[in-house]
Design an enzyme around this catalytic site. Sequence first.
Site, mmCIF file in Angstrom:
data_model
loop_
_atom_site.group_PDB
_atom_site.id
_atom_site.type_symbol
_atom_site.label_atom_id
_atom_site.label_comp_id
_atom_site.label_asym_id
_atom_site.label_seq_id
_atom_site.Cartn_x
_atom_site.Cartn_y
_atom_site.Cartn_z
ATOM 1 N N CYS A 240 5.874 11.882 13.420
ATOM 2 C CA CYS A 240 5.451 10.995 14.759
ATOM 3 C C CYS A 240 5.522 11.450 15.958
ATOM 4 O O CYS A 240 4.340 11.156 16.803
ATOM 5 C CB CYS A 240 7.142 10.367 15.092
ATOM 6 S SG CYS A 240 8.716 11.493 15.199
ATOM 7 N N HIS B 146 12.697 11.156 18.543
ATOM 8 C CA HIS B 146 11.334 10.570 17.863
ATOM 9 C C HIS B 146 10.979 10.138 18.665
ATOM 10 O O HIS B 146 11.240 10.238 19.703
ATOM 11 C CB HIS B 146 12.564 9.448 17.240
ATOM 12 C CG HIS B 146 11.389 8.281 16.330
ATOM 13 N ND1 HIS B 146 10.270 8.582 15.573
ATOM 14 C CD2 HIS B 146 10.209 7.206 17.466
ATOM 15 C CE1 HIS B 146 9.565 7.065 15.063
ATOM 16 N NE2 HIS B 146 9.159 6.631 16.512
#
Length: 933
Positions: free
Chosen positions: A322, A869
């Site tokens: 990510c 994230h």
Amino acid sequence: MTIPSAEGFLEAASCLPCTAEEERDLVAALTREAEANVKDGDLRYLVSHSWWVNWQRYVGLISPGENDVDMFPQAQNRPGEIDNSKLVLEESSSVDDEPELQRTLREGEDYTLVPQEVWRKLHGWYKGGPELSRKVICDSLTSKSYIVDVYPLRLKLFDERDSSERILRISRKATVHELYSLVCSLMSVEQSKIHIWDYYQKVKSKKLTNLNETVEEAQLIMDQEIILEVKADDTWCSDLGTRSTNNELALIPVEPSTSSFSIAGDPTLSNGFSPGFGSSFSRDNSFSPSLRDTEDGYSSFSNGKKDGIHGLCGLHNLGNTCFMSSAIQSLVHTPPLVDYFLKDYSQEINTENPLGLQGELAIAFGELLRKLWSAGQTSVAPRVFKTKLSRFAPQFSGYNQHDSQELLAFLLDGLHEDLNRVKKKPYIEAKDADGHPDEELAEECWNYHKARNDSIIVDKFQGQYKSTLVCPDCKKISVTFDPFMYLSLPLPSTVTRMMSVTVFSGTGDILPMPYTVKVQKNGVCGDLVKSLSVTCCLRSNEMLLLAEVYDHRIYRYWNLADPLIHIKDEDKLVAYKLPVGSENLLRVEILHRAVDRYISESMFNITRKLIGSPLVTCIPNDSTRKSDIYAAVSAVLAPFVRAKVHSPDEPAAKVNSNGPSLDGIVLTDNGTTGEKDVSTSNVDEAVAEDEVLPFQLWLTDEKANKRDPIDVDSNGASRSITRLLMDWSDREHEVYDIKYMDELPVVFKPGFMSKKNRQEAVNLFSCMDTFLKDEPLGPDDMWYCPRCKEHKQASKKLDLWRLPEILVVHLKRFSYSRYMKNKLDTFVNFPIHDLDMSRYAKHSARSDQPPIYELYAVINHYGGMGGGHYSAYAKLVEENSWYHFDDSHVSSVGEEEIRTPSAYLLFYQRVSSNSCRVSKVVTVDTDMVDSQP
């Protein structure tokens, strides 16, 4: 302990019981032996980092005084069993029941790697587990560098004969031939009768035929599928073959099988972007292996028809990627890069630059950008791009989580080197300012930079800043002009720290008082003393002596030049007000002990217990008689006298035989002392021994391990410090109130005002001001002064001189220490429209156009360092709309949702005079404009 050889230990049985020193020496020897003879295929074992730190403390490899060690509880005794349970998933999905590692582990934070021989010894001593072994692999044959394959590829093998599924693990550096051998061994088949296909997302896309390439070069990624095709009766049967992808979906060959290359643009669509590209290849350039990406998993191709909005394609997460996806989405939505890579850029590919990848990274990025901007796409798997990026920056070759900003920096640098228009860089010697005007020197430095670096990245992303260094001694000024690609702005709270110090009077005029001041994190103790002097209203004839108190005694005195980073938040600091020049006097330390007044000497060591905080005063070196010492201690204790022990018309200090006032001490230039009618004591020396003393004092050492009587005519002139131990019985508690020196606050309590700090917001301009603030260099970043001929802690000042078209702002949310990385979730209020950088741009001769910027992309980081994230917000400029790119998921968001405490990287584009200003139809961020200092 003498260790003959490491080999002897491998054959020996368990050497329990071992002392801590024996364990330390044994592990050290085995580690040295393993590191000196490392080779491909060696095993390393994962050990819980917290357990490892406790073991290091137990054996003395970490001392309690080292920085940051208190992030883990101190191990007083031998640590317990090795507990690796937090490193693995609760339930393993492996068919062989091998423990599955958590995917977010970081070396040095979650685990430590130890050689196999060390693990055997540790496990023999402490037991525990589970056992987690990983192979050492050769990362570079040329440099003979080795890495540990902590996360080997985990592949799902499908057998087309019975549709069974099996999990297998293999190193990403293993060859395709080794993959075939592993499959043959597991499935009991002959290699000549099988084919293995790349079965990414259950689509049969590519047969693995190049046995010499690595599985990483074959673009196999973590957790993906491969399929086994078995030959039966001289025929290859596969009911899955019809699901193969159509190679015509590829927009352009990234690296065609022929030795030709060209990029041509087709007629553009109405929105200015071209989804269709020709395939005419000139034979001027050649690239090695074929890397045609035919498996990137996109759904349909519009063949030039605008059947949807372009640029809304997601990116598959290839396994903790990510961080890469967010950086890619920000760059592929940078308008100048979109225009550049959608056109023919083949003439600018630099195949000769040894610092680049001979154009392969730029081609892979350009191909990926074209796929993301083709209409009708849903998501793309950037497997080819990741392979190329890993070759340029090997630290990104695995499947660990990384910093998106770090990847962005490497990617921009790699694209620049692959697209550098300068084929042969000239040698240019750096020059000093030598009194040249800033404008002339800056232009000359920029021209030198452009003579060696000239690409679309330099054109759009690079600016120039002015750096000024000033020597603190000779005042030598050094001015340099250097390029920058992005601005790393510290949050105000990351460069300063709040520190609490309790100020005591060394002359007995006031009670102790705690003060909290703000100082620079990279400053020295002199900065703390300076701020503290102002806060506590220090007089001109007074000075502060800074000390650390530990276990009710003075642990150390801090010098003014000592770095503040050596003071931990959990420490307890005190500062003693003393007369200027007191360093030339005899320092007297007073420790306090709670003990029965009439206890026998034999019971002293059993019953001693230090209480309160040490007091410090000073006396002339030639006034060290018992009466002088008692008088000085009485004066220091005067503020602590309880009001009820003296009559209203009797001063409190008189109760304890008022001692000499230090104000009467005159310090001469040579450090000698004189006195102006100073009475050393009101106690008659002739009868001092026969009187009942107001308290009992003893001579002691720095740890208060002994007590010796004070002689009537003792002389302490040869000592620099005299330490006294004062007995506190019920009588002393009745006279003095010890609560004022009983509890000292720590330097900083993390929970204090933490809620307020989380809710407190800063704006982008305050971050900019902090970045450009004049500040001294850190102790580990000293500057060599050419005039003084030695390293100096110079002051440094940055100024922005030349601003780029694309301004990338990095908010430094992460602070790094020895054992962990912390993240600040401070909300930074940044402008979306009309970011005016006029007050920061020093170069006004470039143009009359003010440097106004518009935000077009944001990279966000959610959560902590371990399980964080990344995602990105990006704006489609032509559509004037914002979208959220979260790996393969893309959704529309409102502009009001862009500002969050998770913003990590901000992307701004400079507004040109002839462009359509979005801010003309959108409300201006008046709150940001008004908040500019």
